[in-house]
Design an enzyme around this catalytic site. Structure first.
Site, PDB file in Angstrom:
ATOM      1  N   CYS A 122      30.702  47.051  50.619  1.00  0.00           N
ATOM      2  CA  CYS A 122      31.196  47.552  49.332  1.00  0.00           C
ATOM      3  C   CYS A 122      30.469  48.807  48.860  1.00  0.00           C
ATOM      4  CB  CYS A 122      31.093  46.457  48.268  1.00  0.00           C
ATOM      5  SG  CYS A 122      31.989  44.939  48.701  1.00  0.00           S
ATOM      6  N   HIS A 255      31.400  49.818  41.444  1.00  0.00           N
ATOM      7  CA  HIS A 255      32.183  49.035  42.402  1.00  0.00           C
ATOM      8  C   HIS A 255      32.904  47.941  41.634  1.00  0.00           C
ATOM      9  CE1 HIS A 255      33.412  46.410  45.542  1.00  0.00           C
ATOM     10  NE2 HIS A 255      32.424  45.554  45.392  1.00  0.00           N
ATOM     11  N   ASN A 285      38.722  42.959  44.193  1.00  0.00           N
ATOM     12  CA  ASN A 285      37.616  43.626  44.878  1.00  0.00           C
ATOM     13  C   ASN A 285      38.153  44.188  46.197  1.00  0.00           C
ATOM     14  OD1 ASN A 285      35.347  44.336  46.361  1.00  0.00           O
ATOM     15  ND2 ASN A 285      34.177  42.511  45.820  1.00  0.00           N
TER      16      ASN A 285
END
Length: 328
Positions: A122, A255, A285
């Site tokens: 990520c 993020h 996500n």
């Protein structure tokens, strides 16, 4: 003359299959897994996500986003000198050929540019932009295409409601160009392999098959605790490096993993929620794609404007984390 790198174009792409929490809950119920819209929203802030079609790979999503970013920069694909793709879900097992090479070919750039992948989960987009910035500042390249692209739906265990409800698929891209005006003001990267076990796919290739699990594993509480701490620290590092204060930040783009983590980070930095770009509710996500997806959304709807200071930060498996401070 000092050479800087500047973001001159952004682009993004989401697969057509949009799955709401209610739709996902109904699908999981057929497998005996209980969840609900209220349960998912209360723990993550996520209302829906997109899943790639069976014939869509990371490179396909990446190409859609890349073309939009190249167009926004006022360039042609042939102008790109380097392609960097951040992805934890590459087109091929073993990660070769690289997804970046596949993207290069699909953009018609074969033998016209360098291409490679970056893997920091990520945090991948932050790592990739930092790499592109270094190449441009060193005078090696003048125009670099950076893409975050993921098909996380392929690695989800849909019997584990603690993980399968959180992730989605998508791609985001930026074009960085050499400039005599400051663009990327600061980058800071970190990693701590002692936390490798809290977010991983605990399997490996052996004899042509996966030994162990090929599904994503996450220790949610451990990731949450570490993420909130390191995101605050790395944001302050980037600001200090640029001789700036949180008050100088026009937009925070973290993020997009969990709304509670994002809000916690903004609060610790003393930034109002109105200054934070949020897309996790609609995208879930999307790992390395989440920051460029959110950036492109904010650029295209007019929130992020030329001259704005944008703080982008990510945290992911490895354990990796980093931040970018950019003047648009």
């Amino acid at each position: 003359m000092t050479v800087y790198s500047k973001i001159t174009g952004t682009g993004s792409y989401l697969p057509a299959n949009r799955v709401t929490n209610d739709q996902l809950a109904a699908q999981l119920a057929e497998q005996g897994v209980e969840t609900s819209d209220d349960w998912i929203v209360s723990r993550s802030g996520i209302s829906c996500r997109h899943y790639a079609a069976a014939d869509e790979n990371s490179s396909d999503l990446a190409v859609h986003a890349a073309r939009k970013a190249i167009e926004a920069a006022g360039l042609q694909a042939a102008d790109i000198e380097l392609v960097i793709v951040a992805s934890s879900t590459p087109d091929f097992h073993g990660s070769f050929p690289s997804t970046a090479c596949i993207v290069q070919q699909k953009l018609g750039l074969a033998n016209n540019s360098a291409a490679f992948d970056v893997q920091a989960v990520c945090s991948g987009f932050v790592y990739a932009v930092s790499t592109a910035d270094a190449f441009i500042r060193a005078g090696v390249y003048k125009r670099v295409l950076v893409i975050g692209s993921e098909v996380f739906s392929r690695i989800l265990d849909f019997t584990d409601r603690t993980t399968c409800v959180l992730f989605g698929d998508g791609a985001g891209a930026v074009v960085l160009e050499a400039s005599d005006e400051p663009g990327i003001l600061a980058t800071k990267l970190h990693a701590d392999g002692s936390h490798a076990g809290i977010l991983s796919i605990p399997g490996n290739l052996a004899g042509g098959a996966i030994a162990g699990s090929g599904f994503l594993y996450m220790d949610g509480p451990a990731v949450f605790k570490l993420a909130v701490t390191v995101l605050e620290e790395v944001a302050k590092e980037a600001l200090e490096h640029a001789n700036m204060q949180p008050a100088d930040v026009d937009w925070l783009i973290p993020h997009q993993a969990n709304l509670r983590i994002m809000k916690g980070t903004a609060k610790k930095l003393g930034l109002p929620m109105e200054k934070m770009v949020v897309t996790v509710d609609q995208h879930g996500n999307t790992s390395a794609a989440s920051i460029p997806l959110a950036l492109d959304a904010a650029v295209r709807d007019g929130r992020v404007k030329k001259g704005d200071n944008v703080l982008m930060e990510g945290v992911g498996g490895g354990f990796t984390w980093g931040a970018i401070l950019a003047r648009m």
